[in-house]
Enzyme design. Structure first.
Site, PDB file in Angstrom:
ATOM      1  N   ASP A 258     -23.513  57.835  -4.142  1.00 24.00           N
ATOM      2  CA  ASP A 258     -22.245  58.153  -4.766  1.00 24.00           C
ATOM      3  C   ASP A 258     -22.430  59.493  -5.472  1.00 24.00           C
ATOM      4  O   ASP A 258     -23.557  59.912  -5.737  1.00 24.00           O
ATOM      5  CB  ASP A 258     -21.868  57.057  -5.761  1.00 24.00           C
ATOM      6  CG  ASP A 258     -20.555  57.336  -6.443  1.00 24.00           C
ATOM      7  OD1 ASP A 258     -19.585  57.671  -5.745  1.00 24.00           O
ATOM      8  OD2 ASP A 258     -20.507  57.245  -7.690  1.00 24.00           O
ATOM      9  N   ARG A 259     -21.355  60.187  -5.759  1.00 23.75           N
ATOM     10  CA  ARG A 259     -21.497  61.552  -6.283  1.00 23.75           C
ATOM     11  C   ARG A 259     -21.355  61.629  -7.798  1.00 23.75           C
ATOM     12  O   ARG A 259     -22.312  61.874  -8.518  1.00 23.75           O
ATOM     13  CB  ARG A 259     -20.460  62.460  -5.604  1.00 23.75           C
ATOM     14  CG  ARG A 259     -20.804  63.928  -5.653  1.00 23.75           C
ATOM     15  CD  ARG A 259     -19.632  64.761  -5.168  1.00 23.75           C
ATOM     16  NE  ARG A 259     -18.558  64.788  -6.153  1.00 23.75           N
ATOM     17  CZ  ARG A 259     -17.368  65.356  -5.949  1.00 23.75           C
ATOM     18  NH1 ARG A 259     -17.084  65.900  -4.785  1.00 23.75           N
ATOM     19  NH2 ARG A 259     -16.449  65.355  -6.902  1.00 23.75           N
ATOM     20  N   ASP A 260     -20.130  61.402  -8.304  1.00 23.73           N
ATOM     21  CA  ASP A 260     -19.852  61.588  -9.731  1.00 23.73           C
ATOM     22  C   ASP A 260     -20.560  60.531 -10.565  1.00 23.73           C
ATOM     23  O   ASP A 260     -20.416  59.334 -10.333  1.00 23.73           O
ATOM     24  CB  ASP A 260     -18.338  61.524  -9.975  1.00 23.73           C
ATOM     25  CG  ASP A 260     -17.580  62.516  -9.108  1.00 23.73           C
ATOM     26  OD1 ASP A 260     -18.146  63.582  -8.818  1.00 23.73           O
ATOM     27  OD2 ASP A 260     -16.441  62.213  -8.715  1.00 23.73           O
ATOM     28  N   THR A 308     -18.330  59.523  -1.273  1.00 28.94           N
ATOM     29  CA  THR A 308     -17.613  59.534  -2.549  1.00 28.94           C
ATOM     30  C   THR A 308     -16.116  59.297  -2.385  1.00 28.94           C
ATOM     31  O   THR A 308     -15.471  59.922  -1.540  1.00 28.94           O
ATOM     32  CB  THR A 308     -17.870  60.878  -3.278  1.00 28.94           C
ATOM     33  OG1 THR A 308     -17.098  60.956  -4.465  1.00 28.94           O
ATOM     34  CG2 THR A 308     -17.557  62.077  -2.392  1.00 28.94           C
ATOM     35  N   GLN A 310     -12.592  60.080  -3.611  1.00 28.12           N
ATOM     36  CA  GLN A 310     -11.978  61.185  -4.353  1.00 28.12           C
ATOM     37  C   GLN A 310     -10.458  61.119  -4.191  1.00 28.12           C
ATOM     38  O   GLN A 310      -9.867  61.849  -3.401  1.00 28.12           O
ATOM     39  CB  GLN A 310     -12.524  62.525  -3.849  1.00 28.12           C
ATOM     40  CG  GLN A 310     -13.999  62.759  -4.106  1.00 28.12           C
ATOM     41  CD  GLN A 310     -14.317  62.878  -5.592  1.00 28.12           C
ATOM     42  OE1 GLN A 310     -13.499  63.370  -6.378  1.00 28.12           O
ATOM     43  NE2 GLN A 310     -15.491  62.409  -5.989  1.00 28.12           N
ATOM     44  N   CYS A 347     -13.676  60.208   0.807  1.00 30.44           N
ATOM     45  CA  CYS A 347     -12.466  59.435   1.079  1.00 30.44           C
ATOM     46  C   CYS A 347     -11.404  59.937   0.118  1.00 30.44           C
ATOM     47  O   CYS A 347     -11.487  59.687  -1.090  1.00 30.44           O
ATOM     48  CB  CYS A 347     -12.682  57.935   0.869  1.00 30.44           C
ATOM     49  SG  CYS A 347     -11.108  57.026   0.938  1.00 30.44           S
ATOM     50  N   CYS A 366      -6.960  52.544   3.757  1.00 34.42           N
ATOM     51  CA  CYS A 366      -7.926  52.999   4.752  1.00 34.42           C
ATOM     52  C   CYS A 366      -9.183  52.124   4.778  1.00 34.42           C
ATOM     53  O   CYS A 366      -9.375  51.251   3.935  1.00 34.42           O
ATOM     54  CB  CYS A 366      -8.333  54.450   4.446  1.00 34.42           C
ATOM     55  SG  CYS A 366      -9.188  54.601   2.858  1.00 34.42           S
ATOM     56  N   LYS A 370     -14.408  53.079  -0.592  1.00 35.26           N
ATOM     57  CA  LYS A 370     -15.317  52.021  -1.062  1.00 35.26           C
ATOM     58  C   LYS A 370     -14.548  51.048  -1.957  1.00 35.26           C
ATOM     59  O   LYS A 370     -13.717  51.491  -2.758  1.00 35.26           O
ATOM     60  CB  LYS A 370     -16.481  52.646  -1.850  1.00 35.26           C
ATOM     61  CG  LYS A 370     -17.432  53.482  -1.005  1.00 35.26           C
ATOM     62  CD  LYS A 370     -18.540  54.134  -1.822  1.00 35.26           C
ATOM     63  CE  LYS A 370     -18.027  55.227  -2.727  1.00 35.26           C
ATOM     64  NZ  LYS A 370     -19.092  55.964  -3.434  1.00 35.26           N
ATOM     65  N   ASP A 395     -22.823  54.209  -9.288  1.00 33.92           N
ATOM     66  CA  ASP A 395     -22.613  53.784 -10.673  1.00 33.92           C
ATOM     67  C   ASP A 395     -21.380  52.903 -10.830  1.00 33.92           C
ATOM     68  O   ASP A 395     -20.878  52.725 -11.938  1.00 33.92           O
ATOM     69  CB  ASP A 395     -22.503  55.006 -11.586  1.00 33.92           C
ATOM     70  CG  ASP A 395     -21.280  55.870 -11.288  1.00 33.92           C
ATOM     71  OD1 ASP A 395     -20.707  55.728 -10.186  1.00 33.92           O
ATOM     72  OD2 ASP A 395     -20.905  56.677 -12.157  1.00 33.92           O
TER      73      ASP A 395
END
Length: 448
Positions: A258-260, A308, A310, A347, A366, A370, A395
């Site tokens: 995951d990114r953020d 991620t 978004q 996404c 969609c 996630k 997270d």
């Protein structure tokens, strides 16, 4: 499309892919003495098969092959495309070489209104969904073509693009300038009308058309970060053989990140008094130690993927272009720190419409959002991955649920609170960590 609003965006299956395949391949010697460059043997598989399968994984289904040298072998191998699950038609060079632009003009009657164009002797692994989006967004402001560009500084090839603040200021293949730090990557999109007034059966290079469009401010861009492979020389052919063997011939472990909050810091917004994802490049900042931890994972042989959610554009808080810009920027920062992201999936969807949303095509229920597994499945379809030995690191409880459903091990970053425990039906992740550095430490202690 009205007042900059777009209710729909063409999907890959709607877009025609035009492939230039007329090259002689004379510099490859014995490799192309009895076959066209497109069919050069790469570990027992014809070269372009790799690119065709990649494009198919994005959903492209309509292909136009522009063929010349040993065209019969290409048509015999690919036929109408049915055995690949796509449709293929052909346009043939005449007795004289016409150049890249002349070959496209010769096929004018078979071109669709907007088309993707690439080269049959290159492997280009980019986000083609972003390519389509950037092209049609550019059309809204009067651009007629798109060029993919990569920051290069003369490393892979001679830089030929002045690109600043998301705009191509100049593309010139012949006359280099000190300000040129980017290179034409090799994937483009064009409007058919650009070729209408070009003289038939006349040699010209696409670079001439792209140069003119850049001078007129009508050439939009997509910046990419993953390198391309081309097989114009024996050394580059061997380089791609090695890459293909590693990517497609070996099942490898991967870490889906995951990114953020995992790679980059979360932003606190004073106006809403809430934590949020970065919506501008200026807000994107790596978490301390994240790049070093990712470098260790890479050295251990893991693929590194970003997956991620978004939804900010679908909620009317930013444009999809802003979100792509942030993702590209973070990949570039990591690259400068010696970390090469193998794939980055966004996404951008959200199931409920918000007031003021301009890009309404993003409102969608969609598979990729996630805890759905769409982003993991898409990457697993493009790489050979051992899921049982791979990890999802995130997270949020949605990251952990997505990892479980995709058959991955899971690592939760942060405090394992009661609300998360409840959302996960009181089943713990495989690992609970403070950050990526702690993930590396615990994984080493566990011998995994």
């Amino acid at each position: 499309m009205e007042n900059g609003h777009r209710d729909s965006l063409p999907m890959p299956e709607d877009i025609q892919v035009v492939v230039l395949m007329g090259g002689l391949g004379s510099r490859l010697g014995e490799e192309t003495r009895n076959r066209p460059k497109t069919l050069a043997d790469i570990n027992g598989t014809p070269f372009f098969d790799y690119q065709l399968r990649l494009l198919k994984s994005y959903g492209f289904r309509k292909f136009l092959f522009l063929v010349g040298y040993m065209a019969g072998q290409i048509e015999e191998h690919y036929g109408d495309g049915s055995r690949y699950g796509v449709g293929i038609v052909y346009s043939y060079d005449g007795e004289r070489l016409l150049g890249t632009g002349g070959a496209v003009r010769r096929a004018y009657g078979k071109l669709e209104e907007d088309f993707l164009l690439l080269y049959g002797d290159s492997f280009m692994d980019i986000d083609y969904k972003e390519t389509i989006y950037r092209y049609f967004r550019g059309k809204q402001i009067g651009c007629h073509a798109l060029m993919t560009v990569m920051e290069n500084h003369d490393s892979l090839d001679r830089s030929n693009v002045i690109y600043k603040d998301g705009r191509i200021l100049l593309y010139d293949k012949k006359n280099g300038k000190a300000e040129m730090h980017y290179v034409d990557y090799g994937v483009g999109m064009f409007g058919k009308h650009l070729f209408k007034d070009c003289e038939e059966e006349t040699f010209f290079d696409l670079a001439e058309l792209q140069n003119r469009l850049s001078l007129e401010g009508k050439l939009t861009a997509q910046e990419v970060t993953r390198r391309f492979y081309e097989i114009g020389l024996p050394a580059s052919l061997q380089e791609f053989k090695k890459y293909a063997r590693k990517r497609f011939g070996q099942r490898r472990r991967a870490v889906f990140l995951d990114r953020d909050g995992v790679i980059n810091k979360i932003v606190f917004r004073d106006e809403t008094e809430q934590l949020d994802s970065p919506l501008r490049k200026s807000e994107a900042e790596l978490i301390d130690g994240a790049a070093d931890a990712m470098k260790i994972l890479q050295q251990e042989g893991y693929y590194l993927f970003i997956v991620t959610n978004q939804p900010a554009a679908a909620k009317g808080k930013a444009s999809l272009a802003d979100l792509y810009d942030v993702n590209t920027y973070l990949c570039k920062i990591l690259k400068k720190n010696g970390v090469f992201v193998d794939g980055a999936e966004i996404c951008p969807h959200y199931p409920e419409a918000a007031v003021g949303v301009k890009e309404k095509f993003l409102i969608e229920q969609c598979r990729c959002r996630k805890p759905g597994t769409g982003m993991v499945d898409a990457l697993a379809g493009r790489f050979s991955i051992d899921r049982k030995q791979s990890w999802m690191v995130g997270d949020s409880f949605t990251d952990i649920l997505a990892g479980r459903r995709a058959g991955l091990r899971t690592a939760f970053i942060g405090n394992y609170k009661c609300d998360v425990c409840k959302c996960l039906e009181y089943e713990k992740p495989d690992m609970i960590c403070c950050n990526l550095v702690d993930f590396i430490k615990q994984k080493k202690e566990a011998g995994t």
